[in-house]
Design a protein around this motif. Structure first.
Motif, short mmCIF file in Angstrom:
data_model
loop_
_atom_site.label_atom_id
_atom_site.label_comp_id
_atom_site.label_asym_id
_atom_site.label_seq_id
_atom_site.Cartn_x
_atom_site.Cartn_y
_atom_site.Cartn_z
N VAL A 263 -77.12 17.55 23.31
CA VAL A 263 -76.73 16.87 22.49
C VAL A 263 -77.37 15.61 22.30
N LYS A 264 -78.30 15.38 23.01
CA LYS A 264 -78.74 14.01 23.36
C LYS A 264 -80.25 14.02 22.24
N LYS A 265 -80.55 12.78 21.85
CA LYS A 265 -81.77 12.89 20.87
C LYS A 265 -82.69 12.12 21.36
N PRO A 266 -83.84 12.81 21.99
CA PRO A 266 -84.16 14.15 21.73
C PRO A 266 -83.51 14.79 22.72
N PRO A 267 -83.28 16.18 22.40
CA PRO A 267 -82.34 17.03 23.54
C PRO A 267 -83.31 16.96 24.96
#
Length: 302
Positions: A263-267
């Motif tokens: 879910v992080k940006k970027p994954p």
């Protein structure tokens, strides 16, 4: 129903230097983080336990053995069945943009997925490249059932718990998000570490008061508490035992807090060479597993 009372407080399963055989035992040093010690190649001594890890009557002896290799605290044969809860922390559901479930979300893993401390988490060829399939970490409090449990009330649910340990529910997000059933994406061989020890249920008065975290390549990526579970351990056992017998040795992985990689940006995703460990409080300790990507002959792709 009375709670399960074992003679041991913490139990490890290991190959002994003295015998080259598999034993179970209680660490001589009651405060030692056995997972951290084995990772740092520090000596570990244990009082040999005679009997089965699943038998509350197993006896702790005065025979001291030296740990040569630390194994998963239960064998695959002893576990038999792995039950898991998805979306069981409100903060994790929120970070994934998913509604909190009205009932526990159950999925299963085969016992062939289980590995112990220091064993590499192997990313199969068919879920490579990793930047597409997004292999991910999930620290989880893991419950070990100690006696047959069916139609158990919440009030009596903890009486059926033998012990607690740590688990790391390695998940492959591409396949997980492609379908509604998660068993395939979370059940590959040699991808689910458990350990480093069992802590007896009588030694953890409240399983809803345990800190837990994940560290990848020296960076803490998850840092939570079991107090944030949507369905606590009592509720989980009561729900899963409705019309269903939970057998001794079977384990329940109870979900993960926020901080997962996809879910992080970027994954953020696991890859070959990553150094990974999870940690739980209550005397459970640290579970180290490196990450490797499978090489060799091509396998079927989906």
């Amino acid at each position: 129903m009375s709670p399960i009372k074992t003679q041991w407080t913490r139990l490890i399963r290991f190959v002994a230097a003295e015998t080259a055989q598999v034993h179970i035992g209680e660490p001589v040093d009651s405060k030692l983080d056995v997972g951290l010690a084995i990772h740092q190649k520090k000596p570990i001594k244990a009082y040999e336990i005679i009997g089965s890890a699943l038998d509350p009557k197993a006896q702790v002896t005065k025979n001291v053995l030296t740990v040569k290799e630390l194994l998963a605290p239960l064998s695959r044969e002893e576990v038999g069945l792995v039950r898991c809860l998805g979306l069981n922390y409100a903060d994790h559901a929120a970070e994934a943009n998913l509604a909190k479930p009205a009932y526990p979300v159950l999925f299963y893993k085969p016992a062939t997925a289980l590995i112990g401390p220091e064993v590499p988490v192997t990313i199969p060829k068919h879920v490579q490249p990793v930047e597409k399939h997004l292999p991910d970490y999930e620290v989880e409090l893991t419950v070990v059932i100690g006696k047959p449990a069916k139609n158990v009330s919440e009030a009596e649910a903890l009486d059926y718990v033998l012990a607690y340990t740590a688990g790391n529910d390695i998940s492959f997000r591409y396949h997980q998000m492609a379908v509604s059933q998660w068993n395939f994406s979370k059940g590959f061989d040699n991808t689910t570490p458990i350990g480093p020890c069992l802590v007896a249920a009588h030694a953890i008065a409240d399983p809803q008061n345990l800190p837990l975290k994940t560290v990848v390549n020296g960076k803490t990526v998850q840092n939570g508490t079991t107090a944030d579970q949507i369905f606590n351990v009592r509720q989980t056992i009561a729900f899963l035992s409705q019309g269903t017998t939970l057998l001794p040795g079977s384990i329940i992985m109870t979900g993960t807090p926020k901080g997962v990689g996809f879910v992080k940006k970027p994954p953020v995703y696991l890859k070959n060479g990553d150094d990974m460990h999870v940690w739980l409080g209550g005397g459970i300790g640290t579970l180290f597993n490196p990450v490797v990507e499978e090489r060799g002959a091509e396998r079927a792709k989906l």
